[in-house]
Design an enzyme around this catalytic site. Sequence first.
Site: not given
Length: 430
Positions: A53, A56, A117, A242
């Site tokens: 992730s 992202k 997320s 993140k």
Amino acid sequence: MIPMLLLSLFVAVPATKAETDLGLTVDAAILIDADSGKILYEQNANTPLGIASMTKMMTEYLLLDAIKAGTITWDQEYHVNEYTYKMSQNRALSNVPLRADGIYTIRELYEAMAIYSANAATVAIAETIAGSEAEFIKLMNKKAEDLGLEGYKFVNSTGLNNADLFGKHPDGTGAEDENVMPAKSVAKLAYHLLKDHPEVLETSKIEKKKFREGTDDEIEMSNWNFMLPGLVYKYEGVDGLKTGTTNFAGYCFTGTAERNGTRLISVVMKAVDENGVGSYAARFDATAKLFDYGFGQFSKQEILPANYVFEDKKSIPVTKGKEDSVNIAVKEPISFMVKTNEKDLYKPVLTLSKDELEAAVEEGTVVGQVVIERTEGTDYGFIDGKEFTADVVTTSAVERASGFSLFFQGIGNFFSNLWSSVTGLIGGLF
């Protein structure tokens, strides 16, 4: 005679070994200064690995680009389709449940993506920007190219395993394809994201927020970045950026923290504990070690002051001027993050672009550049691959000589050249 295999055991050096061993049990790591992009530490930072992730961050980048350009607005509405509805119902994939007939604003979806997320929310953003996730991947790859990233591969907007996308993986990708990138490129992505869109931190620093508060769909979103203030692995100054976790990528994290005006960016990939087991604790412990190293041992220092003069090159010749030379010096100071006890290892190297000038010469004329080089040990350079340089300029003006003066200069030069030719000829006879 020592067998070659045995000999290799003595001389082989692991490719992942960093010059300074921080004891990180990760597949890759990097630490940079967020202001200058100076790399403070790296470990196996050029090997493409799963990013999960952390993908992202690119989706956030493209959304914030679109918001700034005015092609997307925060109040713009997204209508849930069959795919995003089905994905959102799988809470094992990290999601906020979306209604089959639901309508959501881009701001709601962005907060769900950046804080929790949420994967279906991420696909919804990708579809809004590009019409489909497959077209959005093209934008991701184009942005990566523009940023100068290396070793990247984007196959979806979320970082999920393509195999988990219910057979709906984007056109042009395979079910077993994965998003990959080296730690250095992940750090470079984060570096440019913070440079171009620092407002991303206003959302990434939110510890908890209710999605659709006050409605029947209300759900509390807890940030997966447990290093934020008040959370279990809190670390002073952390406000982003993140996390990422999949079976393929393991436990990853791109973190950023600011203390006393210094901001650092770290990346750890496939973090494990001392038993080789991946966990939240492993990635946050590794990140804390990087931050401790950066904040504890580095500081921004002036390597070269403004108006620095090179002892062996204080001036350059000037022709047709009232003076026959002009002084030169470094125009701007050069400062960047270095270890506190290693400042003296960095030395200036002068490169002149002009050997002489013809009058008239203005003050501040650029005549070359100075580059800072490390005299011993490893310098990891900068995340953008640039060198730290400054212009070398003239420190005064030189007026052009009058016609009368130029006439006599010409006569003087003629006889000087003639004498040189004669002495050269005589010397050649003997």
